[in-house]
Design an enzyme around this catalytic site. Structure first.
Site, PDB file in Angstrom:
ATOM      1  N   THR A  13      29.602 -12.786  16.747  1.00 58.35           N
ATOM      2  CA  THR A  13      28.386 -12.547  17.523  1.00 58.35           C
ATOM      3  C   THR A  13      28.557 -11.267  18.334  1.00 58.35           C
ATOM      4  O   THR A  13      29.667 -10.874  18.684  1.00 58.35           O
ATOM      5  CB  THR A  13      28.059 -13.724  18.453  1.00 58.35           C
ATOM      6  OG1 THR A  13      29.086 -13.883  19.428  1.00 58.35           O
ATOM      7  CG2 THR A  13      27.880 -15.017  17.660  1.00 58.35           C
ATOM      8  N   GLY A  14      27.450 -10.618  18.600  1.00 57.88           N
ATOM      9  CA  GLY A  14      27.503  -9.384  19.374  1.00 57.88           C
ATOM     10  C   GLY A  14      28.378  -8.334  18.715  1.00 57.88           C
ATOM     11  O   GLY A  14      29.218  -7.729  19.367  1.00 57.88           O
ATOM     12  N   SER A  15      28.176  -8.127  17.410  1.00 56.62           N
ATOM     13  CA  SER A  15      29.093  -7.261  16.667  1.00 56.62           C
ATOM     14  C   SER A  15      28.462  -5.971  16.159  1.00 56.62           C
ATOM     15  O   SER A  15      28.955  -5.366  15.221  1.00 56.62           O
ATOM     16  CB  SER A  15      29.716  -8.039  15.504  1.00 56.62           C
ATOM     17  OG  SER A  15      28.732  -8.672  14.725  1.00 56.62           O
ATOM     18  N   THR A  16      27.393  -5.531  16.804  1.00 55.86           N
ATOM     19  CA  THR A  16      26.789  -4.271  16.379  1.00 55.86           C
ATOM     20  C   THR A  16      27.479  -3.057  16.988  1.00 55.86           C
ATOM     21  O   THR A  16      27.251  -1.937  16.547  1.00 55.86           O
ATOM     22  CB  THR A  16      25.285  -4.222  16.717  1.00 55.86           C
ATOM     23  OG1 THR A  16      25.118  -4.358  18.128  1.00 55.86           O
ATOM     24  CG2 THR A  16      24.523  -5.314  15.971  1.00 55.86           C
ATOM     25  N   GLY A  18      31.073  -1.852  19.878  1.00 53.64           N
ATOM     26  CA  GLY A  18      32.165  -2.222  20.773  1.00 53.64           C
ATOM     27  C   GLY A  18      33.206  -3.150  20.177  1.00 53.64           C
ATOM     28  O   GLY A  18      33.561  -3.055  19.007  1.00 53.64           O
ATOM     29  N   GLY A  20      33.135  -6.352  19.459  1.00 52.80           N
ATOM     30  CA  GLY A  20      32.665  -7.193  18.367  1.00 52.80           C
ATOM     31  C   GLY A  20      32.652  -6.463  17.038  1.00 52.80           C
ATOM     32  O   GLY A  20      33.029  -7.013  16.001  1.00 52.80           O
ATOM     33  N   SER A 141      37.902 -12.544  29.264  1.00 47.88           N
ATOM     34  CA  SER A 141      38.254 -11.353  30.016  1.00 47.88           C
ATOM     35  C   SER A 141      39.256 -11.727  31.099  1.00 47.88           C
ATOM     36  O   SER A 141      39.333 -12.892  31.501  1.00 47.88           O
ATOM     37  CB  SER A 141      36.987 -10.786  30.667  1.00 47.88           C
ATOM     38  OG  SER A 141      37.288  -9.878  31.684  1.00 47.88           O
ATOM     39  N   TYR A 154      29.731 -12.868  36.462  1.00 47.84           N
ATOM     40  CA  TYR A 154      30.420 -12.587  35.198  1.00 47.84           C
ATOM     41  C   TYR A 154      31.734 -13.357  35.135  1.00 47.84           C
ATOM     42  O   TYR A 154      32.035 -14.014  34.135  1.00 47.84           O
ATOM     43  CB  TYR A 154      30.675 -11.081  35.087  1.00 47.84           C
ATOM     44  CG  TYR A 154      31.507 -10.673  33.900  1.00 47.84           C
ATOM     45  CD1 TYR A 154      30.978 -10.691  32.619  1.00 47.84           C
ATOM     46  CD2 TYR A 154      32.821 -10.240  34.064  1.00 47.84           C
ATOM     47  CE1 TYR A 154      31.735 -10.298  31.521  1.00 47.84           C
ATOM     48  CE2 TYR A 154      33.588  -9.845  32.974  1.00 47.84           C
ATOM     49  CZ  TYR A 154      33.032  -9.877  31.710  1.00 47.84           C
ATOM     50  OH  TYR A 154      33.791  -9.486  30.633  1.00 47.84           O
TER      51      TYR A 154
END
Length: 170
Positions: A13-16, A18, A20, A141, A154
């Site tokens: 997920t979130g791999s477009t 950075g 990911g 993180s 966060y």
């Protein structure tokens, strides 16, 4: 070390972009059939094409779905009903003082950073258990343990990810 993930399906997920995107590329290099995920079809298509270009012969497909929502998670699961590897990478952050963080931000951070992984793990883990093989990874993180004073919301979400991953491991 050579890791061979041939015959597996990995969702990131979130791999477009950075972290990911780098993870998705690494999984493709290891032979996994990779599913790239992001919120817009244009970014998903571009990211998938970039991986195919960087890793000739790789199998990469993209699914545009906003995993910060239950409907987006359901759309991803509908498009890819089974996976061997799930990388819960989708996430957001922003520096903001504690007294300036409205309730809506706390909820948004929880939905994106925590509930996306909960929903997708709940969908994919039963198949992994049935096959007696699978991997679920939450990209957390250092902020999970050392909460930044300017990003408490966060840090809270990253600590929650650790709790979920530890609980699922049990």
């Amino acid at each position: 070390m050579k890791i061979d993930l041939s015959g597996t399906t990995a969702i990131v997920t979130g791999s477009t972009a950075g972290i990911g995107h780098a993870i998705a590329k690494g999984l493709a290099k290891a032979g996994a059939s990779v599913v790239v995920n992001g919120r817009t079809q244009a970014k998903v298509d571009a990211a998938a094409a970039a991986i195919v270009k960087a890793v000739p012969g790789s199998t990469v497909r993209g699914v545009a779905a906003d995993v910060s929502t239950a409907a987006g998670c359901a759309a991803l699961v509908k498009a890819v009903p089974d996976a061997d590897i799930l990388i819960n990478n989708a996430g957001i952050f922003e520096p903001k003082g504690f007294f300036e963080i409205p309730d809506e931000d706390w909820s948004r951070f929880f939905e994106v950073n925590v509930m996306s992984g909960v929903r997708l793990s709940r969908a994919y883990m039963p198949g992994m258990l049935k096959r007696n093989w699978g991997r679920i990874v939450f990209i957390s993180s250092e902020s999970a343990l050392n909460i930044p004073s300017e990003m408490i919301h966060y840090g809270m979400s990253k600590t929650a990810q650790l709790a979920i991953s530890r609980g699922l491991a049990e």
